[in-house]
Design a protein around this motif. Sequence first.
Motif, PDB file in Angstrom:
ATOM      1  N   CYS A 210      35.207  37.000  40.141  1.00  0.00           N
ATOM      2  CA  CYS A 210      35.176  37.707  41.424  1.00  0.00           C
ATOM      3  C   CYS A 210      35.409  39.215  41.219  1.00  0.00           C
ATOM      4  O   CYS A 210      34.829  40.065  41.914  1.00  0.00           O
ATOM      5  CB  CYS A 210      36.230  37.152  42.376  1.00  0.00           C
ATOM      6  SG  CYS A 210      35.837  35.487  42.975  1.00  0.00           S
ATOM      7  N   THR A 211      36.253  39.561  40.247  1.00  0.00           N
ATOM      8  CA  THR A 211      36.506  40.977  39.956  1.00  0.00           C
ATOM      9  C   THR A 211      35.247  41.631  39.382  1.00  0.00           C
ATOM     10  O   THR A 211      34.871  42.754  39.768  1.00  0.00           O
ATOM     11  CB  THR A 211      37.656  41.108  38.963  1.00  0.00           C
ATOM     12  OG1 THR A 211      38.826  40.480  39.506  1.00  0.00           O
ATOM     13  CG2 THR A 211      37.957  42.560  38.681  1.00  0.00           C
ATOM     14  N   ASP A 212      34.567  40.907  38.451  1.00  0.00           N
ATOM     15  CA  ASP A 212      33.365  41.484  37.843  1.00  0.00           C
ATOM     16  C   ASP A 212      32.238  41.630  38.868  1.00  0.00           C
ATOM     17  O   ASP A 212      31.492  42.624  38.846  1.00  0.00           O
ATOM     18  CB  ASP A 212      32.881  40.611  36.685  1.00  0.00           C
ATOM     19  CG  ASP A 212      33.882  40.613  35.539  1.00  0.00           C
ATOM     20  OD1 ASP A 212      34.700  41.542  35.470  1.00  0.00           O
ATOM     21  OD2 ASP A 212      33.854  39.657  34.708  1.00  0.00           O
ATOM     22  N   ILE A 213      32.131  40.673  39.754  1.00  0.00           N
ATOM     23  CA  ILE A 213      31.044  40.725  40.727  1.00  0.00           C
ATOM     24  C   ILE A 213      31.414  41.625  41.907  1.00  0.00           C
ATOM     25  O   ILE A 213      30.531  42.211  42.553  1.00  0.00           O
ATOM     26  CB  ILE A 213      30.706  39.297  41.211  1.00  0.00           C
ATOM     27  CG1 ILE A 213      30.227  38.437  40.028  1.00  0.00           C
ATOM     28  CG2 ILE A 213      29.616  39.302  42.277  1.00  0.00           C
ATOM     29  CD1 ILE A 213      29.996  36.996  40.348  1.00  0.00           C
ATOM     30  N   GLY A 214      32.731  41.756  42.183  1.00  0.00           N
ATOM     31  CA  GLY A 214      33.178  42.588  43.294  1.00  0.00           C
ATOM     32  C   GLY A 214      33.270  41.845  44.602  1.00  0.00           C
ATOM     33  O   GLY A 214      32.981  42.409  45.673  1.00  0.00           O
ATOM     34  N   LEU A 215      33.707  40.605  44.542  1.00  0.00           N
ATOM     35  CA  LEU A 215      33.832  39.808  45.760  1.00  0.00           C
ATOM     36  C   LEU A 215      35.201  40.032  46.399  1.00  0.00           C
ATOM     37  O   LEU A 215      36.184  40.353  45.723  1.00  0.00           O
ATOM     38  CB  LEU A 215      33.651  38.323  45.435  1.00  0.00           C
ATOM     39  CG  LEU A 215      32.268  37.921  44.879  1.00  0.00           C
ATOM     40  CD1 LEU A 215      32.256  36.440  44.534  1.00  0.00           C
ATOM     41  CD2 LEU A 215      31.180  38.240  45.892  1.00  0.00           C
ATOM     42  N   LYS A 216      35.270  39.849  47.743  1.00  0.00           N
ATOM     43  CA  LYS A 216      36.518  40.033  48.477  1.00  0.00           C
ATOM     44  C   LYS A 216      37.488  38.882  48.250  1.00  0.00           C
ATOM     45  O   LYS A 216      38.691  39.009  48.537  1.00  0.00           O
ATOM     46  CB  LYS A 216      36.225  40.139  49.966  1.00  0.00           C
ATOM     47  CG  LYS A 216      35.366  41.357  50.330  1.00  0.00           C
ATOM     48  CD  LYS A 216      35.097  41.388  51.814  1.00  0.00           C
ATOM     49  CE  LYS A 216      34.223  42.607  52.173  1.00  0.00           C
ATOM     50  NZ  LYS A 216      33.930  42.680  53.633  1.00  0.00           N
TER      51      LYS A 216
END
Length: 771
Positions: free
Chosen positions: A699-705
């Motif tokens: 999620c951090t790499d993709i930039g998800l909330k």
Amino acid sequence: MMENVHLAPETDEDDLYSGYNDYNPTYDTEELENDTAFQQAVKTSHGRRPPITAKIPSTAVARPVATGCGSKTSLASSMGRPMTGAIQDGVTRPMTAVRAAGFTKAALRGSAFDPLGQSRGPAPPLEARNEDSPEEKIRQLEKKVNELVEESCIANSCGDLKLALEKAKDAGRKERVLVRQREQVTSPENINLDLTYSVLFNLASQYSANEMYPEALNTYQVIVKNKMFSNAGRLKVNMGNIYLKQRNYSKAIKFYRMALDQIPSVHKEMRIKIMQNIGVTFIKTGQYSDAINSFEHIMSVAPNLKAGFNLILSYFAVGDREKMKKAFQKLIAVPLETDEDGKYISPNDDPHTNLVIEAIKNDHLRQMERERKAMAEKYIMTAAKLIAPVIETSFAVGYDWCVEVVKASQYVELANDLEINKAIMYLRQKDFNQAVETLKMFEKKDSSVKSAAATNLSFLYYLENEFSQASSYADLAVNSDRYNPSALTNKGNTVFANGDYEKAAEFYKEALRNDSSCTEALYNIGLTCKKLNRLDEALDCFLKLHAILRNSAQVLYQIANIYELMEDPNQAMEWLMQLISVVPTDSRALSKLGGLYDSEGDKSQAFQYYYESYRYFPSNIEVIEWLGAYYIDTQFCEKAIQYFERASLIQPTQVKWQLMVASCFRRSGNYQKALDTYKDIHRKFPENVECLRFLVRLCTDIGLKEVQEYATKLKRLEKMKEIREQRTKSGRDGSGGPRGRRDGSAGSGCVVRRRHGAWGRHLDADRPVHL
């Protein structure tokens, strides 16, 4: 003196011997009493004159000498026969003998008596044989043809069929040359038909032995169509046999019937055999009614075991219960035509009689009698096992009927075997209690039957893991018959199950001493030596067994396993290769071979055998795990996904397989699929820390909330894990290490289970072979 001797004229065409047998009144002896001249001669001294004899002894018979006194009347000899060369009725007769045997004029002058002519010296040498004469060439060629036929027959009896065929062909070629040479020298009537027949017959037989059936049929046709060969029609039986081997049943029946028509009724045995072949052919074609007619005729004319058994098979095929019973009774009544066993028991202590009995006890005739009796028992037992389940409402009632019929016949000893087969039939129907009850009925029978029944009971209880009962019945079997190798082997198995391997080995060795062909005992000795860590002795046992059972998968497995225990992987792999050649679909053997190649560093060979193992058994977790790890190591993560997905289906409660699937998606760059897989894992296993860590990273790499939510859950789980570890540590400090020992035991059990999984499906190496 020669006035009355007249030679026969050469130009006289009349019969020189005519009138010889005509009656002459001069020789009428009945009128001699009235002949005054004859009576006067008898009364005078002339009639009493002694006969004139030669001065030198001679073999010639003394007879009166005829004188030539000019009379035209022939003189009579002393035997009442006219003298040779005399004239009768104006007809001269030819001269016959002119000299008596062994008598010459020189003998009268003092020469030695030599009737055999030995004084003339040795006989002249024989005339030298002319090797170039046509007759001699024909004789030598005929001799060569006979020698080739004999050599062909000898080669066939020795099993060299190819050489036998070559000799037969050579004999055929030379025989044709011989026929042509005879036709040039002599008339065709002088051709040796017997030699031609033997050459053609041997050639056809060799063609048939080499499975060259068209050539054999053509050669037989040449013999059969030649009208000069007597009784050649019988060879149609051989032609029928060839058609039967070719499964051309209609032609086989046709030729059998043609042969049957050409064989006279006096050859009863030959006709019976041909009819039996016809019946067998009808069975193969499914024409059971015609087969029944053939076998019924045979059983009414000349009953025999084969015809009786085939008749039962035919009635079984049509489902006629009553006829099956009658046919079984006919089979039982067939005379065995062998001597009683009491003939070979000495009635007294006479040494000469004992020597004779000892000599004939195991001669060829006695062996033939044993073989005939064994064949009869085999037919009867097979027929009883075949019809017993169908002739009555239940197989038990059918077996009882068969037992009663056998008891009333000459095969009384087979009744007990039928009872034991009845117990085995109960086992096949999974009626264990009835099988045990049937076998327990033999406890009060004689020793041999009791031992057999107790052996089977011991085997049954051993399979049920009731080792105490198995041991007691094994003891009963051994006490009833100490030389029963099966009973000794079962007793050794019960001792083996209790862990007393030394004592078990003693029972196995005793069984092997009683019967050197007891392969079960030899196999179990190898297992006991393996348990006792005597690997060399165990290897010797299994190598001996391999020499007896060349294609036994169990033996090959044990040899490979021992070489592995002896840390000889090369030999282990070699024997595993032999095992795979015998059972190419054994997934456990394939996986084990792959593991050995993997331990040797040969990844490509290891992958080949692991993949073959997966093809035959795609549910082996160890094989699936290795294949998935192999594709990850070789950077083919997409191919590894299918293996880990299958593992997750086999073990759905194990989170590691699903994590491996998500990891493969992540390594292959498919982040969205990896994220979905991790979310699915989190829903199924919300307390899995590793899954939450990968979710936070993705999620951090993709930039998800959603990263904050997963991070919070991760911190909470890590804190709970620390508190749990502290409590566990404080509990261990207070109570010592039993918990740790239990954990170590569980880990050891896991290793043992994995080792068993690698080998256990092929054989249970720790369980002996039972009988």
